[in-house]
Design an enzyme around this catalytic site. Sequence first.
Site, PDB file in Angstrom:
ATOM      1  CG  HIS A 128      -3.013   4.102   1.480  1.00 38.02           C
ATOM      2  ND1 HIS A 128      -3.330   3.379   2.671  1.00 38.02           N
ATOM      3  CD2 HIS A 128      -2.898   5.314   2.124  1.00 38.02           C
ATOM      4  CE1 HIS A 128      -3.355   3.806   3.720  1.00 38.02           C
ATOM      5  NE2 HIS A 128      -3.244   5.381   3.273  1.00 38.02           N
ATOM      6  CE  LYS A 145      -4.665   7.977   5.079  1.00 37.81           C
ATOM      7  NZ  LYS A 145      -3.254   7.499   5.653  1.00 37.81           N
ATOM      8  CD  GLU A 159      -3.516  -0.713   1.399  1.00 38.89           C
ATOM      9  OE1 GLU A 159      -3.689   0.615   1.673  1.00 38.89           O
ATOM     10  OE2 GLU A 159      -4.316  -1.580   1.651  1.00 38.89           O
TER      11      GLU A 159
END
Length: 290
Positions: free
Chosen positions: A183, A210, A126
């Site tokens: 991510h 997130k 990530e």
Amino acid sequence: MQYVYMRGDKSIMNPEIDRNEKNESIMNPEIDRNEKNKSIMNPVTVRNVIIGEGMPKICVPIVGVTKDDIMNEAGKLLGIPADLAEWRADWYEDVSDLEKVKDVQSSLRSILKDMPLLLTLRTAREGGKMPIAPGNYAAWIKAALTAGSVDLADIEAFTGDDLVREVIETAHGLGVKVIASNHDFDKTPDKDDLIGRMCKMQELGADICKIAVMPQCPADVLTLLAATEEMCRLYADRPVITMSMAAQGAVSRMCGEVFGSAVTFGAAGRASAPGQIAVEDLSHVLHLLH
């Protein structure tokens, strides 16, 4: 890959669903959406910082390689407009030595005083510097948290549902809040995919969700912002953090209060991700938009 999250007997990811019909009650002009959102969004309080209320909070990564580097970077945070500190442990030269990791955490706690501290071990898959298998990754986080020096922990949400839930349970047992993260350094998934990922993070039990993605064009930045707004308006019952990376996505780091992102990451020296803005500049813009 499409991440599907079920709400009742319907999926928000199924294109065959009539979204207008599904959201009929929400779209009714007689409903005050602002009042609705106030009742379902639950801010997260960490020490003296309320995440999910007011201006987005500024989090500054600490990316030193040696312990001395880490302590020097931490000391600089007290004189700038930072609300939270993130220790990127994957940058640390002795990251595999858990006793040294715990010692660094303890020293950071002493330097940062009452500033909340987020512990992150970003894996290579990530965008981080740590090549590590999922099971070892989860075990590292659980062991590191026993030092009792951090307030929040980052767990990569798609490490595996069982592993993620174990980390979250351990963290909560130690009084630590959890940010579930994802991510994508290659692209920006479509809006429904982004919303589905954040809903999945909620379902796993994270305190904060997130998402960080890489834009390939200006329209990708708009996709990320639209997903943030829709997530916060229709599905989120806890704070979310979103950002579009690189220079093209920098605007997303500054307009979180408009679209719903509760935290933004700023640099105080070396950046931990492409597109991070200097903390002083970021604070100035956030106040202008507030």
